[in-house]
Design a protein around this motif. Structure first.
Motif, PDB file in Angstrom:
ATOM      1  N   MET A 272      -3.303   6.492  -8.335  1.00 40.44           N
ATOM      2  CA  MET A 272      -3.121   7.879  -7.521  1.00 40.44           C
ATOM      3  C   MET A 272      -1.716   8.446  -7.491  1.00 40.44           C
ATOM      4  N   THR A 273      -1.545   9.434  -7.950  1.00 41.93           N
ATOM      5  CA  THR A 273      -0.101   9.994  -7.735  1.00 41.93           C
ATOM      6  C   THR A 273       0.668  10.164  -6.261  1.00 41.93           C
ATOM      7  N   SER A 274       1.430   9.792  -6.205  1.00 46.53           N
ATOM      8  CA  SER A 274       2.081   9.869  -4.810  1.00 46.53           C
ATOM      9  C   SER A 274       3.676  10.573  -4.954  1.00 46.53           C
ATOM     10  N   LEU A 275       4.053  11.667  -4.083  1.00 44.20           N
ATOM     11  CA  LEU A 275       5.051  12.014  -3.820  1.00 44.20           C
ATOM     12  C   LEU A 275       6.179  10.903  -2.965  1.00 44.20           C
ATOM     13  N   GLN A 276       7.390  10.636  -3.694  1.00 41.66           N
ATOM     14  CA  GLN A 276       8.028   9.755  -2.841  1.00 41.66           C
ATOM     15  C   GLN A 276       9.631  10.140  -2.636  1.00 41.66           C
ATOM     16  N   VAL A 277       9.961  10.082  -1.368  1.00 38.96           N
ATOM     17  CA  VAL A 277      11.395  10.597  -1.105  1.00 38.96           C
ATOM     18  C   VAL A 277      11.893   9.273  -0.519  1.00 38.96           C
ATOM     19  N   LYS A 278      13.295   8.787  -1.027  1.00 42.64           N
ATOM     20  CA  LYS A 278      13.633   7.521  -0.506  1.00 42.64           C
ATOM     21  C   LYS A 278      14.887   7.689  -0.261  1.00 42.64           C
ATOM     22  N   ASP A 279      15.410   7.420   0.863  1.00 45.22           N
ATOM     23  CA  ASP A 279      17.085   7.539   1.485  1.00 45.22           C
ATOM     24  C   ASP A 279      17.647   8.741   1.102  1.00 45.22           C
ATOM     25  N   LEU A 280      17.226   9.794   1.519  1.00 42.90           N
ATOM     26  CA  LEU A 280      17.555  11.267   1.167  1.00 42.90           C
ATOM     27  C   LEU A 280      18.559  11.591   2.245  1.00 42.90           C
ATOM     28  N   ASP A 281      19.593  11.972   1.848  1.00 45.69           N
ATOM     29  CA  ASP A 281      20.725  12.738   2.422  1.00 45.69           C
ATOM     30  C   ASP A 281      20.707  14.093   1.931  1.00 45.69           C
ATOM     31  N   SER A 282      20.888  15.290   3.005  1.00 46.04           N
ATOM     32  CA  SER A 282      21.044  16.384   2.249  1.00 46.04           C
ATOM     33  C   SER A 282      21.671  17.453   3.780  1.00 46.04           C
ATOM     34  N   GLY A 283      21.944  18.641   3.097  1.00 42.84           N
ATOM     35  CA  GLY A 283      22.602  19.524   4.279  1.00 42.84           C
ATOM     36  C   GLY A 283      23.090  20.914   3.577  1.00 42.84           C
TER      37      GLY A 283
ATOM     38  N   GLY B 287      26.736  23.128   2.867  1.00 44.36           N
ATOM     39  CA  GLY B 287      28.114  23.155   3.074  1.00 44.36           C
ATOM     40  C   GLY B 287      28.487  21.453   3.545  1.00 44.36           C
ATOM     41  N   ARG B 288      29.192  21.249   4.579  1.00 43.49           N
ATOM     42  CA  ARG B 288      29.782  20.039   4.965  1.00 43.49           C
ATOM     43  C   ARG B 288      28.719  19.529   6.113  1.00 43.49           C
ATOM     44  N   ILE B 289      27.811  20.146   6.415  1.00 42.62           N
ATOM     45  CA  ILE B 289      27.135  19.757   7.759  1.00 42.62           C
ATOM     46  C   ILE B 289      25.843  19.049   6.997  1.00 42.62           C
ATOM     47  N   GLN B 290      25.645  18.014   7.410  1.00 39.56           N
ATOM     48  CA  GLN B 290      24.499  16.902   7.064  1.00 39.56           C
ATOM     49  C   GLN B 290      23.340  17.235   7.879  1.00 39.56           C
ATOM     50  N   ILE B 291      22.247  17.373   7.413  1.00 39.39           N
ATOM     51  CA  ILE B 291      20.937  17.647   8.172  1.00 39.39           C
ATOM     52  C   ILE B 291      20.073  16.391   8.216  1.00 39.39           C
ATOM     53  N   LEU B 292      19.977  15.630   6.860  1.00 38.26           N
ATOM     54  CA  LEU B 292      19.155  14.669   6.565  1.00 38.26           C
ATOM     55  C   LEU B 292      19.876  13.595   6.252  1.00 38.26           C
ATOM     56  N   SER B 293      19.508  12.447   7.139  1.00 31.42           N
ATOM     57  CA  SER B 293      20.358  11.033   6.967  1.00 31.42           C
ATOM     58  C   SER B 293      19.507   9.965   6.612  1.00 31.42           C
ATOM     59  N   GLY B 294      19.240   9.561   5.287  1.00 32.56           N
ATOM     60  CA  GLY B 294      18.498   8.262   4.753  1.00 32.56           C
ATOM     61  C   GLY B 294      16.955   8.488   5.153  1.00 32.56           C
ATOM     62  N   VAL B 295      16.356   9.796   4.860  1.00 29.25           N
ATOM     63  CA  VAL B 295      14.861  10.079   5.368  1.00 29.25           C
ATOM     64  C   VAL B 295      14.261   9.456   3.952  1.00 29.25           C
ATOM     65  N   SER B 296      13.058   8.767   4.264  1.00 37.56           N
ATOM     66  CA  SER B 296      12.267   8.285   3.394  1.00 37.56           C
ATOM     67  C   SER B 296      10.794   8.521   3.595  1.00 37.56           C
ATOM     68  N   LEU B 297       9.866   8.974   2.833  1.00 38.85           N
ATOM     69  CA  LEU B 297       8.587   9.056   3.035  1.00 38.85           C
ATOM     70  C   LEU B 297       7.737   8.940   1.706  1.00 38.85           C
ATOM     71  N   GLU B 298       6.651   8.891   1.870  1.00 39.30           N
ATOM     72  CA  GLU B 298       5.494   8.943   0.908  1.00 39.30           C
ATOM     73  C   GLU B 298       4.317   9.783   1.326  1.00 39.30           C
ATOM     74  N   ALA B 299       3.931  10.776   0.380  1.00 41.79           N
ATOM     75  CA  ALA B 299       2.867  11.539   0.652  1.00 41.79           C
ATOM     76  C   ALA B 299       1.959  11.308  -0.651  1.00 41.79           C
ATOM     77  N   LYS B 300       0.677  11.103  -0.506  1.00 36.86           N
ATOM     78  CA  LYS B 300      -0.407  10.697  -1.386  1.00 36.86           C
ATOM     79  C   LYS B 300      -1.240  11.974  -2.011  1.00 36.86           C
TER      80      LYS B 300
END
Length: 249
Positions: A1-12, A14-27
């Protein structure tokens, strides 16, 4: 079964970091909810997955397909669509024109007509309102239109950013039941939602974010009490299983 996987995601931004190492799986075929206080990065997470916000590091995958860093139209082509907070209808356009915005990637007119007809069968009320401007629709009709437009390309996954926002209590229940129905039809649902109690009734899996990072990943039943849930939600230091991420096959 297909899953959507996010691993160790950093994002933000400009220079402002919002996400730090976010991981999750959605099936696929399941409702996965993301909870957390305002400003913790929930919407940024969905936008990063959808390609609307840059991914600084980490990865986003749909099955074997790497979506990391792809622009939003390419992510959409791979079967992941985002329904923004409030639905994002275009108030000055008619219901039909709003639906057609969901298939702007299709160049074949027959395919576009078929996609519109398919959603009018799913949402008969919209057929009666085809020529009505979206801004003149009721809250419930705008919710239907937003979901219908998200389904125009038969996505594998829909990212919902607070589908109940601005709706009356009755429509909140209807919106979340429609989300649940989509999952039962095989669509993968990753949903950010502030209406926690009602969202927990349709959630198969949950992830709690606080301060831009994971606090919990698992099923609703794995949180012992409402107190533990709120500790996780608020990012309290002595929260239940703070540093233990639960994984499921």
């Amino acid at each position: 079964m297909t899953s959507l996987q996010v691993k160790d995601l950093d994002s933000g931004y400009g220079r402002i970091q919002i996400l730090s190492g976010v991981s999750l799986e959605a099936k696929a075929g399941a409702v996965t909810c993301v909870f957390g206080p305002n400003g913790c990065g929930k919407s940024t997470l969905l936008r990063a997955i959808a390609g609307a916000v840059d991914t600084w590091s980490g990865s986003v995958r749909l099955g074997d397909q790497d979506l990391t860093g792809l622009p939003s139209h390419r992510v959409l082509q791979h079967g992941v669509t985002l329904m923004p907070q409030g639905g994002g209808v275009f108030p000055g356009l008619s219901t039909k024109e709003n639906l057609l915005m969901g298939v702007y990637l299709l160049h074949d007119r027959a395919q576009r007509r078929h996609a519109v007809e398919q959603q009018l069968e799913n949402f008969p009320r919209l057929r009666e309102r085809l020529s009505t401007k979206a801004g003149q629709l009721s809250g419930g009709e705008q919710m239907m239109l937003s979901i219908a437009r998200s389904l125009m390309l038969n996505p594998k996954f829909i990212l919902f950013d607070e589908p109940s926002a601005g709706l009356s209590p009755k429509l909140v229940s209807e919106a979340l039941q429609r989300v649940s129905t989509l999952a039962k039809q095989g669509v993968g649902v990753l949903m950010v939602e502030q209406n926690i109690q009602q969202a927990l009734q349709v959630a198969d899996y949950i992830h709690i974010l606080a301060n831009g990072t994971n606090r919990f990943s698992g099923t609703p039943a794995e949180i012992p009490s409402q107190k533990d849930f709120m500790q996780l939600y608020l990012g309290v230091k002595d929260s239940f299983n703070q540093d233990k991420e639960l994984h499921h096959g």
